[in-house]
Structures are given as C-alpha cells and as structure tokens.
Scaffold this motif. Structure first.
Motif, PDB file in Angstrom:
ATOM      1  N   GLY A  66      -8.752 -18.621 -33.214  1.00  0.00           N
ATOM      2  CA  GLY A  66      -8.325 -19.841 -32.552  1.00  0.00           C
ATOM      3  C   GLY A  66      -7.123 -19.548 -31.662  1.00  0.00           C
ATOM      4  O   GLY A  66      -7.153 -18.635 -30.826  1.00  0.00           O
ATOM      5  N   ASN A  67      -6.043 -20.288 -31.855  1.00  0.00           N
ATOM      6  CA  ASN A  67      -4.840 -20.101 -31.053  1.00  0.00           C
ATOM      7  C   ASN A  67      -3.768 -19.270 -31.760  1.00  0.00           C
ATOM      8  O   ASN A  67      -2.623 -19.215 -31.308  1.00  0.00           O
ATOM      9  CB  ASN A  67      -4.241 -21.461 -30.663  1.00  0.00           C
ATOM     10  CG  ASN A  67      -4.955 -22.064 -29.467  1.00  0.00           C
ATOM     11  OD1 ASN A  67      -5.513 -21.364 -28.640  1.00  0.00           O
ATOM     12  ND2 ASN A  67      -4.958 -23.383 -29.384  1.00  0.00           N
ATOM     13  N   ILE A  68      -4.129 -18.612 -32.853  1.00  0.00           N
ATOM     14  CA  ILE A  68      -3.195 -17.746 -33.576  1.00  0.00           C
ATOM     15  C   ILE A  68      -3.596 -16.291 -33.354  1.00  0.00           C
ATOM     16  O   ILE A  68      -4.733 -15.901 -33.633  1.00  0.00           O
ATOM     17  CB  ILE A  68      -3.169 -18.061 -35.089  1.00  0.00           C
ATOM     18  CG1 ILE A  68      -2.857 -19.541 -35.329  1.00  0.00           C
ATOM     19  CG2 ILE A  68      -2.176 -17.155 -35.796  1.00  0.00           C
ATOM     20  CD1 ILE A  68      -1.484 -19.965 -34.847  1.00  0.00           C
ATOM     21  N   CYS A  69      -2.658 -15.488 -32.834  1.00  0.00           N
ATOM     22  CA  CYS A  69      -2.930 -14.075 -32.544  1.00  0.00           C
ATOM     23  C   CYS A  69      -1.916 -13.183 -33.246  1.00  0.00           C
ATOM     24  O   CYS A  69      -0.723 -13.488 -33.267  1.00  0.00           O
ATOM     25  CB  CYS A  69      -2.868 -13.800 -31.044  1.00  0.00           C
ATOM     26  SG  CYS A  69      -4.172 -14.581 -30.079  1.00  0.00           S
ATOM     27  N   LYS A  70      -2.411 -12.082 -33.807  1.00  0.00           N
ATOM     28  CA  LYS A  70      -1.552 -11.049 -34.368  1.00  0.00           C
ATOM     29  C   LYS A  70      -1.474  -9.919 -33.342  1.00  0.00           C
ATOM     30  O   LYS A  70      -2.486  -9.324 -32.996  1.00  0.00           O
ATOM     31  CB  LYS A  70      -2.101 -10.550 -35.701  1.00  0.00           C
ATOM     32  CG  LYS A  70      -2.079 -11.607 -36.796  1.00  0.00           C
ATOM     33  CD  LYS A  70      -2.606 -11.061 -38.111  1.00  0.00           C
ATOM     34  CE  LYS A  70      -2.549 -12.123 -39.200  1.00  0.00           C
ATOM     35  NZ  LYS A  70      -3.070 -11.608 -40.499  1.00  0.00           N
ATOM     36  N   ILE A  71      -0.251  -9.634 -32.888  1.00  0.00           N
ATOM     37  CA  ILE A  71      -0.047  -8.735 -31.753  1.00  0.00           C
ATOM     38  C   ILE A  71       0.577  -7.425 -32.232  1.00  0.00           C
ATOM     39  O   ILE A  71       1.682  -7.416 -32.783  1.00  0.00           O
ATOM     40  CB  ILE A  71       0.883  -9.363 -30.696  1.00  0.00           C
ATOM     41  CG1 ILE A  71       0.506 -10.825 -30.416  1.00  0.00           C
ATOM     42  CG2 ILE A  71       0.871  -8.536 -29.427  1.00  0.00           C
ATOM     43  CD1 ILE A  71      -0.845 -11.017 -29.797  1.00  0.00           C
ATOM     44  N   PRO A  72      -0.088  -6.291 -32.027  1.00  0.00           N
ATOM     45  CA  PRO A  72       0.469  -5.005 -32.472  1.00  0.00           C
ATOM     46  C   PRO A  72       1.598  -4.520 -31.574  1.00  0.00           C
ATOM     47  O   PRO A  72       1.726  -4.932 -30.415  1.00  0.00           O
ATOM     48  CB  PRO A  72      -0.734  -4.060 -32.406  1.00  0.00           C
ATOM     49  CG  PRO A  72      -1.601  -4.652 -31.354  1.00  0.00           C
ATOM     50  CD  PRO A  72      -1.435  -6.139 -31.456  1.00  0.00           C
ATOM     51  N   ILE A  73       2.399  -3.645 -32.121  1.00  0.00           N
ATOM     52  CA  ILE A  73       3.482  -2.995 -31.377  1.00  0.00           C
ATOM     53  C   ILE A  73       2.905  -1.811 -30.607  1.00  0.00           C
ATOM     54  O   ILE A  73       2.140  -1.018 -31.156  1.00  0.00           O
ATOM     55  CB  ILE A  73       4.577  -2.511 -32.342  1.00  0.00           C
ATOM     56  CG1 ILE A  73       5.231  -3.705 -33.047  1.00  0.00           C
ATOM     57  CG2 ILE A  73       5.625  -1.669 -31.624  1.00  0.00           C
ATOM     58  CD1 ILE A  73       6.120  -3.319 -34.213  1.00  0.00           C
ATOM     59  N   VAL A  74       3.287  -1.696 -29.336  1.00  0.00           N
ATOM     60  CA  VAL A  74       2.851  -0.536 -28.559  1.00  0.00           C
ATOM     61  C   VAL A  74       3.983   0.455 -28.316  1.00  0.00           C
ATOM     62  O   VAL A  74       3.732   1.631 -28.036  1.00  0.00           O
ATOM     63  CB  VAL A  74       2.216  -0.939 -27.210  1.00  0.00           C
ATOM     64  CG1 VAL A  74       0.949  -1.715 -27.438  1.00  0.00           C
ATOM     65  CG2 VAL A  74       3.185  -1.723 -26.337  1.00  0.00           C
ATOM     66  N   SER A  75       5.239  -0.007 -28.412  1.00  0.00           N
ATOM     67  CA  SER A  75       6.336   0.925 -28.139  1.00  0.00           C
ATOM     68  C   SER A  75       7.642   0.372 -28.693  1.00  0.00           C
ATOM     69  O   SER A  75       7.831  -0.840 -28.773  1.00  0.00           O
ATOM     70  CB  SER A  75       6.490   1.141 -26.621  1.00  0.00           C
ATOM     71  OG  SER A  75       7.498   2.088 -26.333  1.00  0.00           O
ATOM     72  N   ILE A  76       8.514   1.279 -29.088  1.00  0.00           N
ATOM     73  CA  ILE A  76       9.915   0.965 -29.348  1.00  0.00           C
ATOM     74  C   ILE A  76      10.719   1.840 -28.396  1.00  0.00           C
ATOM     75  O   ILE A  76      10.650   3.073 -28.455  1.00  0.00           O
ATOM     76  CB  ILE A  76      10.298   1.228 -30.809  1.00  0.00           C
ATOM     77  CG1 ILE A  76       9.517   0.271 -31.727  1.00  0.00           C
ATOM     78  CG2 ILE A  76      11.801   1.068 -31.014  1.00  0.00           C
ATOM     79  CD1 ILE A  76       9.696   0.550 -33.189  1.00  0.00           C
ATOM     80  N   ASP A  77      11.469   1.214 -27.501  1.00  0.00           N
ATOM     81  CA  ASP A  77      12.126   2.005 -26.465  1.00  0.00           C
ATOM     82  C   ASP A  77      13.465   2.573 -26.936  1.00  0.00           C
ATOM     83  O   ASP A  77      13.873   2.398 -28.095  1.00  0.00           O
ATOM     84  CB  ASP A  77      12.252   1.202 -25.164  1.00  0.00           C
ATOM     85  CG  ASP A  77      13.291   0.084 -25.226  1.00  0.00           C
ATOM     86  OD1 ASP A  77      14.069   0.018 -26.195  1.00  0.00           O
ATOM     87  OD2 ASP A  77      13.317  -0.731 -24.270  1.00  0.00           O
ATOM     88  N   HIS A  78      14.139   3.259 -26.047  1.00  0.00           N
ATOM     89  CA  HIS A  78      15.396   3.943 -26.358  1.00  0.00           C
ATOM     90  C   HIS A  78      16.456   2.990 -26.901  1.00  0.00           C
ATOM     91  O   HIS A  78      17.315   3.388 -27.693  1.00  0.00           O
ATOM     92  CB  HIS A  78      15.911   4.636 -25.092  1.00  0.00           C
ATOM     93  CG  HIS A  78      17.259   5.252 -25.216  1.00  0.00           C
ATOM     94  ND1 HIS A  78      17.479   6.415 -25.930  1.00  0.00           N
ATOM     95  CD2 HIS A  78      18.473   4.861 -24.736  1.00  0.00           C
ATOM     96  CE1 HIS A  78      18.764   6.726 -25.868  1.00  0.00           C
ATOM     97  NE2 HIS A  78      19.394   5.801 -25.160  1.00  0.00           N
ATOM     98  N   PHE A  79      16.397   1.733 -26.494  1.00  0.00           N
ATOM     99  CA  PHE A  79      17.388   0.749 -26.907  1.00  0.00           C
ATOM    100  C   PHE A  79      16.997   0.014 -28.190  1.00  0.00           C
ATOM    101  O   PHE A  79      17.708  -0.877 -28.635  1.00  0.00           O
ATOM    102  CB  PHE A  79      17.617  -0.268 -25.786  1.00  0.00           C
ATOM    103  CG  PHE A  79      18.187   0.338 -24.540  1.00  0.00           C
ATOM    104  CD1 PHE A  79      19.538   0.602 -24.429  1.00  0.00           C
ATOM    105  CD2 PHE A  79      17.356   0.674 -23.490  1.00  0.00           C
ATOM    106  CE1 PHE A  79      20.062   1.177 -23.277  1.00  0.00           C
ATOM    107  CE2 PHE A  79      17.866   1.244 -22.329  1.00  0.00           C
ATOM    108  CZ  PHE A  79      19.230   1.501 -22.228  1.00  0.00           C
ATOM    109  N   GLY A  80      15.857   0.403 -28.775  1.00  0.00           N
ATOM    110  CA  GLY A  80      15.400  -0.262 -29.988  1.00  0.00           C
ATOM    111  C   GLY A  80      14.670  -1.555 -29.728  1.00  0.00           C
ATOM    112  O   GLY A  80      14.391  -2.315 -30.666  1.00  0.00           O
TER     113      GLY A  80
END
Length: 262
Positions: A165-179
């Motif tokens: 429906g309108n609920i989405c679980k979104i994965p992490i693609v990156s953690i940058d140098h600044f966190g």
C-alpha cells in the motif's frame, strides 16, 4: 581521453597499480582519475551510489571504470554500458543501478578473447578484462568491436524497497564520510509513483518534514532531507547519524508512509 577508476581494492596491495599499469600500456595518453578505492569490500550498493555522485560531472566521452566485483569468475557478465555521453565498464551485478535508471543506454557483454587474447585470470577481471576494455574504449574503439549486444542487465542488486500500500521499507545504499545515511528512494521515484512523503520513521527518529539543508535543524539533532542527488538522507546536524543510530547498513530500513499527490 579520460578514464575514471573506482574500486573496493584499497591501496596497500598493489591491485590498483596493476590495473592502472594495464590502462597506461594500452592507452598511454589517457588521464586516469582515481575516484576512490575505499568502497567497503563487496559493497555494490555503495559503489552504485558513489558512481551516481560523479559520473556526469566529467566531460563527454569519459570512460568510467568500476570494479567492485564479489562475483568475479562466476556467471555474472563483464559489461560495457554506452550512454549518450559516456562509456561504463564493470561487472553486471548492480554497480550501474542508479545510472541506468537515469540514462538511456545500450549494453554489451565484453568478449575477453578480443580485449585480452593472451588469456586472463579468473580472480582478477579488473586487470585482465575490464582494464583493457576501458583503455580500448578511451582510444575510440566502438563497443561492437570488443563486445556482444545484451538485451538486459541486472538492476537493484538485493537492495529493492518493499511496499505494501502506502507503507514502504527503504534499504540503505550508502553511509558517507560524514556519517549521513542515504536510502534507496529518490524524488524521481515519488514523481513516477505520483506520491509524496507523509511520514519518515527510522529507529527512534520520526518526522513529517523533509528539510532542504542541514542547518535547518539544531546541532546534534537528526533530520531527513533530500541530498545533492535527490536521494532521501537522514543526517545529524554537525554530527554522525550512523553512529547516533548505531546503524547496521545490511539490516536497517527506513519506514516511509506515502500519500497520493492530487
């Protein structure tokens, strides 16, 4: 001629130097631009996001060489991607994910016997297949001369978002140098779906507001914003969100509630 070069090789073992040696043997006039060799080992999503950050900042005809290849030697294909302005060389494992969502392209499978007739190692395609292919493209060789056309390539390497429906679980693609924590959701996705964000939840953080820049939040407090690539990001003003939330990039997800755009 410009060849950019990104890997997860690190810089202590000589692997980067070996690939650059092959590039310069085949294309001695090439300018090789090291983007980074510090992608976390085997982290395909982070490589894909890193490529998105820089590829279209370079002049037309640049060749982008990307070697983050945990499946080296397996059935995954060695690729050339041709867009209007660039060539990309690397494995068919998702490293070109974000580029392929933005660009019209043609895909080719590199034929190793044409780029390296002397043979190649099954564990170092970066040196023996991808590097000579990138160098030949930089010299003006057409993809059709060293590769076979492909109908499809792999997109979204195990980093697909899940929606009910309108609920989405979104994965992490990156953690940058600044966190800062970058998620696999863009403004373009929302436009395509004709949706907007009603609520963002991530661990102890919840917000109905997507900010435009970091200083809109007080120092030491988390915020959600659209970053420079129009990707959803959770940050900590003047701090490291990844540490603040004790993030596990493989398991943690943002939960997004969407609403229809009228």
């Amino acid at each position: 001629m410009i060849i950019t070069f990104m890997t997860d090789f690190g810089t202590k073992d000589g692997y980067v130097g070996s690939v650059k040696g092959v590039l310069l043997k085949e294309a001695p006039d090439a300018l090789i631009v090291d983007i980074t060799h510090e992608i976390p080992p085997f982290n395909i999503p982070q490589a894909a996001y890193c490529l998105l950050n820089y590829y279209n900042s370079f002049p037309d005809r640049t060749v982008h060489l990307v070697v983050v290849d945990p499946g080296v030697g397996s059935e995954r294909k060695p690729l050339i991607i041709q867009t209007m302005n660039y060539h990309f060389v690397g494995p068919d494992n998702g490293v070109f994910d974000f580029v392929l969502k933005k660009e019209a392209y043609r895909a080719f499978e590199i034929l190793p016997e044409l780029v390296n007739p002397e043979g190649y190692s099954s564990t170092f395609h970066g040196r023996d297949i991808f590097a000579p292919a990138a160098a030949l493209l930089a010299k003006g060789v057409k993809p059709e001369e060293i590769a076979a056309p492909l109908d499809r390539v792999i997109i979204n390497d195990k980093k697909e978002l899940a929606c009910e429906g309108n609920i989405c679980k979104i994965p992490i693609v990156s953690i940058d140098h600044f966190g800062n924590i970058i998620f696999a959701l863009s403004r373009e996705d929302l436009k395509h779906w004709k949706k907007s964000i009603k609520l963002v939840n991530f661990k102890t953080f919840s917000s109905q507001t997507i900010l435009e820049y970091y200083a809109q939040q007080e120092p030491g407090k988390p915020l959600a914003l659209w970053n420079s690539q129009n990707m959803l990001e959770i940050a900590l003003t003047q701090g490291r969100a990844a540490d603040f939330f004790n993030v596990n990039p493989e398991k943690d997800r943002a939960v997004i509630e969407l609403t229809d755009v009228s």
